[in-house]
Design an enzyme around this catalytic site. Sequence first.
Site, short mmCIF file in Angstrom:
data_model
loop_
_atom_site.label_atom_id
_atom_site.label_comp_id
_atom_site.label_asym_id
_atom_site.label_seq_id
_atom_site.Cartn_x
_atom_site.Cartn_y
_atom_site.Cartn_z
N GLU A 346 0.80 -1.23 0.00
CA GLU A 346 0.00 0.00 0.00
C GLU A 346 0.83 1.27 0.00
O GLU A 346 0.53 2.22 0.72
CB GLU A 346 -0.94 0.01 1.22
CG GLU A 346 -1.94 -1.11 1.17
CD GLU A 346 -2.83 -1.17 2.39
OE1 GLU A 346 -4.04 -1.37 2.21
OE2 GLU A 346 -2.34 -1.04 3.51
C1 NGO Z 1 -3.96 -4.75 4.78
C2 NGO Z 1 -3.05 -3.59 5.09
C3 NGO Z 1 -2.85 -3.38 6.58
C4 NGO Z 1 -4.18 -3.46 7.33
C5 NGO Z 1 -4.86 -4.79 7.00
C6 NGO Z 1 -6.19 -4.91 7.71
C7 NGO Z 1 -1.82 -5.34 4.39
C8 NGO Z 1 -0.71 -6.19 3.97
N1 NGO Z 1 -1.81 -4.02 4.47
O1 NGO Z 1 -3.01 -5.85 4.76
O2 NGO Z 1 -2.25 -2.13 6.80
O3 NGO Z 1 -3.94 -3.40 8.71
O4 NGO Z 1 -5.05 -4.93 5.62
O5 NGO Z 1 -6.86 -6.09 7.42
#
Ligand code: NGO
Length: 540
Positions: A346
């Site tokens: 992200e």
């Molecule tokens: C995503 C995000 C995290 C969140 C999570 C919540 C990843 C790898 N990045 O997973 O920052 O906490 O979802 O389910």
Amino acid sequence: MTQHHHHRTTRLLGSLLLVAAAGAFTVGAAPAPAADGDSTAAVPLTRVIPAPASVTAGGAPYRITGGTHIHVDDSREARRIGSYLADVLRPSTGYRLPVTDDSDRHGGGIRLTLKSKDKSLGGEGYRLESGRHGVTISAREPAGLFHGVQTLRQLLPAAVERDSRQPGPWLVAGGTVEDTPRYAWRGAMLDVSRHFFSVDEVKRYIDQLALYKLNKLHLHLSDDQGWRIAIDSWPRLATYGGSTEVGGGPGGHYTKADYKEIVRYAAARHLEVVPEIDMPGHTNAALASYAELNCDGVAPPLYTGIEVGFSSLCVNKEITYDFVEDVVRELAALTPGRYLHIGGDEAHSTSHEDYVTFMERVQPVVAEYGKTVIGWHQLTGAEPAEGALAQYWGTDRTSAAEKEQVAAAARNGTGLILSPADRAYLDMKYDKDTPLGLAWAGYVDVQRSYDWNPGEYLPGAPASAVRGVEAPLWTETLGDSGQLEYMAFPRLPGVAELGWSPASTHDWDAYRERLAAQGPRWDALGINYHRAPDVPWPAR
Ligand code: NGO
């Protein structure tokens, strides 16, 4: 994650506080006496999670009595595991169970030996043989012996897990279990950044992971909301960047001594700690601690919400790489394990070009300090280093193009750890009524989390690229052990079984019966599990 998701979870946090205020989630609440069924019948050898690779039942059971000894071989490791077993058995049985290093001599009782000549057991396998005169667990390596001891625990009545004396009898069914894991990587991730968890809370979780033969504890040590590990060359990361958490609580961080204690405790239970510093995104806590890490030289405020994707290290500033190298050097020095996780998910505030540049510079730093890179699967959008592993966290709705990018990397030699969010994420709600957790990947009931095959999961990825599975537990909505347990149990054992058991044992109908039998064990251990409706729990 979508906007929709954020609104939903913000509302959720409100109702969560009400639930917490009502005291619905308590750790170690006095459990009702366990319903162990017919206490004179031994637990069948097949009623174990993860399902053993091979079971041959038959013959008389062994009965542990006040005269039983735990015989170990003359190695320090066998003695240590013998003492661990004694610590489990003594409070509930009330027996002395002396640990003596004479397993070479003939005789009965419980025998633990690392002298197995059976090469097929590998580094983590064990053989357990039980009959009228005793139980022998043999292995080639300490991890195998330790896993065998976990099987023995599950073969005893649930009441064996209680910390006060219980009536018994303590029977182990007759027969042989021969057991080795399907995958070398059987992990659990704990997010200690969104909410901070104390060393004791982490240890409690480690003990629960060990029960199911998991062998990796991935700690998500940094994120926008908190930096949780002391770094001597950048002290404000922990003292300031670690000073809060989601919702604005006091947060916290691990000193190096704390962290070493977690690593030691995990190692004693044959779990390797995999530290993660998430970058270049998910870095607000670091950016808030040091103004010079920001492209504009201005430190943002600390952050206590649950948005993602708004922060980025400054890819074009040299100081960024001094920072990364210092952190990697100090973290590598704390890490006896082989892997260092650099996040990489992200990075929505980093351009693609910058992301690739960043990963090109950072991955060699990890190698320089003797470690192997792991990244979330977005790393495959850059060039994963030789030997790197990518942790896949997509869902059924992930685009074919994104899946193919990961599969192509896998065909090219990048190993995969599978953590599909709509299967393996323990922070997803079970259903619409689950008072904790998130739902951006959908609801994940117990069957959904168990009923998939890691070897055939990602189209186009060779089965040989799959190193195993991992169950992440993100903690935007979770603040204490009771809440962690409510989300992890009963789904965590299912992911553990996907990682350990041969695909040929996979069967939801049989699994749910085995899972139901774990309920009284969790009651005995004070684990706050969710009595999910798709599992036939015995009455309490
Ligand atoms: C995503 C995000 C995290 C969140 C999570 C919540 C990843 C790898 N990045 O997973 O920052 O906490 O979802 O389910």
